[in-house]
Motif scaffolding. Structure first.
Motif, mmCIF file in Angstrom:
data_model
loop_
_atom_site.group_PDB
_atom_site.id
_atom_site.type_symbol
_atom_site.label_atom_id
_atom_site.label_comp_id
_atom_site.label_asym_id
_atom_site.label_seq_id
_atom_site.Cartn_x
_atom_site.Cartn_y
_atom_site.Cartn_z
ATOM 1 N N LEU A 78 2.834 -12.088 9.888
ATOM 2 C CA LEU A 78 2.323 -10.729 9.984
ATOM 3 C C LEU A 78 2.150 -10.104 8.596
ATOM 4 C CD1 LEU A 78 1.519 -8.345 11.764
ATOM 5 C CD2 LEU A 78 3.927 -7.662 11.826
ATOM 6 N N ILE A 79 3.138 -10.271 7.744
ATOM 7 C CA ILE A 79 3.036 -9.737 6.372
ATOM 8 C C ILE A 79 1.888 -10.418 5.631
ATOM 9 C CG2 ILE A 79 4.201 -9.596 4.143
ATOM 10 C CD1 ILE A 79 6.836 -9.291 5.659
ATOM 11 N N GLY A 80 1.791 -11.743 5.778
ATOM 12 C CA GLY A 80 0.701 -12.465 5.137
ATOM 13 C C GLY A 80 -0.659 -12.026 5.655
ATOM 14 N N LEU A 81 -0.770 -11.840 6.968
ATOM 15 C CA LEU A 81 -2.025 -11.387 7.560
ATOM 16 C C LEU A 81 -2.405 -10.005 7.045
ATOM 17 C CD1 LEU A 81 -4.323 -11.755 9.618
ATOM 18 C CD2 LEU A 81 -2.796 -10.820 11.369
ATOM 19 N N ALA A 137 -5.383 -16.116 5.474
ATOM 20 C CA ALA A 137 -6.046 -15.024 6.183
ATOM 21 C C ALA A 137 -7.169 -14.401 5.362
ATOM 22 C CB ALA A 137 -5.018 -13.951 6.554
ATOM 23 N N PHE A 138 -7.044 -14.467 4.051
ATOM 24 C CA PHE A 138 -7.988 -13.793 3.161
ATOM 25 C C PHE A 138 -9.420 -14.284 3.342
ATOM 26 C CE2 PHE A 138 -10.372 -14.091 -0.816
ATOM 27 C CZ PHE A 138 -10.485 -12.759 -1.163
ATOM 28 N N VAL A 139 -9.612 -15.598 3.382
ATOM 29 C CA VAL A 139 -10.966 -16.164 3.335
ATOM 30 C C VAL A 139 -11.824 -15.753 4.539
ATOM 31 C CG1 VAL A 139 -12.299 -18.300 3.277
ATOM 32 C CG2 VAL A 139 -10.229 -18.091 1.898
ATOM 33 N N PRO A 140 -11.389 -15.962 5.802
ATOM 34 C CA PRO A 140 -12.272 -15.587 6.918
ATOM 35 C C PRO A 140 -12.555 -14.098 6.993
ATOM 36 C CG PRO A 140 -10.087 -16.187 7.721
ATOM 37 C CD PRO A 140 -10.134 -16.579 6.288
ATOM 38 N N VAL A 141 -11.569 -13.264 6.622
ATOM 39 C CA VAL A 141 -11.795 -11.818 6.655
ATOM 40 C C VAL A 141 -12.793 -11.422 5.574
ATOM 41 C CG1 VAL A 141 -10.741 -9.549 6.409
ATOM 42 C CG2 VAL A 141 -9.521 -11.355 7.630
ATOM 43 N N PHE A 142 -12.634 -11.945 4.380
ATOM 44 C CA PHE A 142 -13.544 -11.616 3.274
ATOM 45 C C PHE A 142 -14.978 -12.014 3.619
ATOM 46 C CE2 PHE A 142 -15.926 -13.007 -0.434
ATOM 47 C CZ PHE A 142 -15.892 -11.876 -1.238
ATOM 48 N N VAL A 143 -15.156 -13.245 4.068
ATOM 49 C CA VAL A 143 -16.508 -13.751 4.364
ATOM 50 C C VAL A 143 -17.175 -12.924 5.451
ATOM 51 C CG1 VAL A 143 -17.798 -15.714 5.281
ATOM 52 C CG2 VAL A 143 -15.992 -16.091 3.600
ATOM 53 N N ASN A 144 -16.438 -12.610 6.518
ATOM 54 C CA ASN A 144 -17.025 -11.869 7.628
ATOM 55 C C ASN A 144 -17.276 -10.402 7.287
ATOM 56 O OD1 ASN A 144 -17.198 -13.467 10.387
ATOM 57 N ND2 ASN A 144 -15.413 -14.244 9.296
ATOM 58 N N VAL A 145 -16.347 -9.776 6.576
ATOM 59 C CA VAL A 145 -16.537 -8.367 6.210
ATOM 60 C C VAL A 145 -17.711 -8.221 5.250
ATOM 61 C CG1 VAL A 145 -15.517 -6.404 4.997
ATOM 62 C CG2 VAL A 145 -14.164 -7.683 6.644
ATOM 63 N N LEU A 146 -17.813 -9.116 4.275
ATOM 64 C CA LEU A 146 -18.923 -9.058 3.326
ATOM 65 C C LEU A 146 -20.255 -9.208 4.053
ATOM 66 C CD1 LEU A 146 -19.955 -8.904 0.437
ATOM 67 C CD2 LEU A 146 -19.584 -11.371 0.234
ATOM 68 N N ALA A 156 -8.335 -15.226 11.315
ATOM 69 C CA ALA A 156 -7.248 -15.095 10.337
ATOM 70 C C ALA A 156 -5.884 -15.011 11.008
ATOM 71 C CB ALA A 156 -7.479 -13.864 9.463
ATOM 72 N N SER A 157 -5.801 -14.397 12.176
ATOM 73 C CA SER A 157 -4.503 -14.247 12.853
ATOM 74 C C SER A 157 -3.918 -15.610 13.196
ATOM 75 C CB SER A 157 -4.657 -13.392 14.109
ATOM 76 O OG SER A 157 -5.534 -14.005 15.041
ATOM 77 N N SER A 158 -4.769 -16.509 13.675
ATOM 78 C CA SER A 158 -4.288 -17.860 13.994
ATOM 79 C C SER A 158 -3.958 -18.643 12.730
ATOM 80 C CB SER A 158 -5.349 -18.615 14.804
ATOM 81 O OG SER A 158 -5.616 -17.956 16.024
ATOM 82 N N LEU A 159 -4.809 -18.514 11.712
ATOM 83 C CA LEU A 159 -4.578 -19.238 10.465
ATOM 84 C C LEU A 159 -3.295 -18.779 9.779
ATOM 85 C CD1 LEU A 159 -8.162 -19.445 8.894
ATOM 86 C CD2 LEU A 159 -6.836 -21.282 9.969
ATOM 87 N N ALA A 160 -2.988 -17.491 9.870
ATOM 88 C CA ALA A 160 -1.770 -16.968 9.246
ATOM 89 C C ALA A 160 -0.528 -17.588 9.880
ATOM 90 C CB ALA A 160 -1.731 -15.449 9.364
ATOM 91 N N VAL A 161 -0.532 -17.702 11.208
ATOM 92 C CA VAL A 161 0.611 -18.297 11.907
ATOM 93 C C VAL A 161 0.737 -19.776 11.557
ATOM 94 C CG1 VAL A 161 1.591 -18.849 14.159
ATOM 95 C CG2 VAL A 161 0.475 -16.642 13.804
ATOM 96 N N ILE A 162 -0.380 -20.501 11.602
ATOM 97 C CA ILE A 162 -0.351 -21.929 11.284
ATOM 98 C C ILE A 162 0.118 -22.163 9.856
ATOM 99 C CG2 ILE A 162 -1.786 -23.984 10.977
ATOM 100 C CD1 ILE A 162 -3.577 -22.877 13.235
ATOM 101 N N SER A 163 -0.394 -21.363 8.923
ATOM 102 C CA SER A 163 -0.033 -21.533 7.515
ATOM 103 C C SER A 163 1.441 -21.219 7.268
ATOM 104 C CB SER A 163 -0.909 -20.632 6.644
ATOM 105 O OG SER A 163 -2.269 -20.958 6.786
ATOM 106 N N VAL A 205 0.126 -14.316 20.881
ATOM 107 C CA VAL A 205 0.395 -12.880 20.762
ATOM 108 C C VAL A 205 -0.439 -12.271 19.645
ATOM 109 C CG1 VAL A 205 2.141 -11.173 20.121
ATOM 110 C CG2 VAL A 205 2.701 -12.964 21.773
ATOM 111 N N PHE A 206 -0.499 -12.931 18.497
ATOM 112 C CA PHE A 206 -1.304 -12.440 17.385
ATOM 113 C C PHE A 206 -2.770 -12.302 17.811
ATOM 114 C CE2 PHE A 206 0.763 -12.543 13.047
ATOM 115 C CZ PHE A 206 2.049 -12.450 13.532
ATOM 116 N N PHE A 207 -3.284 -13.326 18.485
ATOM 117 C CA PHE A 207 -4.686 -13.308 18.902
ATOM 118 C C PHE A 207 -4.945 -12.189 19.910
ATOM 119 C CE2 PHE A 207 -8.084 -14.622 21.803
ATOM 120 C CZ PHE A 207 -9.110 -14.866 20.902
ATOM 121 N N LEU A 208 -4.075 -12.060 20.918
ATOM 122 C CA LEU A 208 -4.274 -11.052 21.961
ATOM 123 C C LEU A 208 -4.155 -9.636 21.400
ATOM 124 C CD1 LEU A 208 -2.324 -12.725 24.905
ATOM 125 C CD2 LEU A 208 -4.796 -12.522 24.633
ATOM 126 N N VAL A 209 -3.231 -9.421 20.484
ATOM 127 C CA VAL A 209 -3.094 -8.094 19.874
ATOM 128 C C VAL A 209 -4.343 -7.749 19.077
ATOM 129 C CG1 VAL A 209 -1.832 -6.778 18.134
ATOM 130 C CG2 VAL A 209 -0.573 -8.105 19.820
#
Length: 250
Positions: A63-66, A129-138, A182-189, A232-236
């Protein structure tokens, strides 16, 4: 009908996966590599406090990483959308971050921040989490068409009004697409980072430890907990997206 299908489809998939699990766990001889769902359930009941403690640690790290990764990605994407030169500078950095091997970076971060610190694991989750959020937001910030911007300018809209009424609503769906990934990647990482040094807690450490010691059922109980954290991360994230979508028409 669509609502019923949305509910029934995941249930059907879950039942099929459970049946597959039962099939794989049958007839293994003396060595139980894949315990049955019942064996895993017994371990969850018997050692629920241990599993819950490890789950909390991993979930908090993820969560902190995300949060850190998402915040940095949104800020940098906003600047990159505003200034092309920043986009050109950020592109190779983002590409490099996307291919950084976690297994190599985690021991380095543990050495930098100390073996008792969780920050290395949180930073790994943030990078993921950074990469997918950055690419999609941009991409989302650039989806507004020139003709739409010209219309707003012709109507006398100021920069802040154009952003609030056009740019932001257009970018919101892209933001949440990135967040779901990113939520799934954060948990996996966070889980993977726990395998390679650092504090001796968390789901990743527990899975590795119990698997090596031959306690397959307890290891799989922690795997089940890790899956639950990811869901839980995904559903939230999906729930927040729906709430925001009602407030910001897209």
């Amino acid at each position: 009908m669509n609502t019923v299908a949305r509910i029934v489809a995941p249930i059907v998939v879950g039942v099929l996966l459970l049946a597959l699990w039962w099939a794989l766990s049958a007839n293994q001889g003396r060595t139980v590599l894949v315990p049955t769902p019942g064996m895993v359930g017994e371990e969850l009941v018997a050692h629920g406090d241990i599993v819950l403690k490890a789950t909390w640690i991993t979930a908090l790290n993820a969560l902190i990483g995300l949060g850190l990764g998402t915040l940095l990605a949104i800020v940098l994407a906003g600047v990159a959308a505003w200034l092309r030169v920043v986009d050109w500078m950020a592109a190779p950095v983002v590409a490099a971050i996307s291919v950084v091997p976690i297994v190599a970076l985690t021991p380095i971060l543990n050495t930098m921040f100390g073996a008792s610190s969780q920050f290395g694991r949180q930073l790994i989750a943030a990078l993921a989490a950074f990469v997918p959020v950055f690419v999609n937001v941009l991409r989302g910030l650039r989806q507004a068409k020139p003709v739409q911007r010209d219309l707003f300018a012709a109507l006398g809209a100021r920069g802040g009004q154009t952003f609030a009424k056009l740019t932001l609503p257009t970018a919101v769906p892209y933001l949440f697409t990135g967040l779901r990934i990113a939520s799934s990647l954060a948990v996996i990482s966070a889980l993977v980072a726990e395998y390679f040094g650092g504090p001796s807690n968390g789901l990743g450490t527990a899975i590795a430890s119990y698997a090596k010691s031959g306690k397959a059922s307890l290891a799989w109980a922690h795997v089940a907990a890790a899956i639950a954290v990811g869901l839980v991360f995904f559903l939230v994230t999906v729930l927040i997206e729906r709430i925001v979508a009602k407030r910001i028409p897209v």
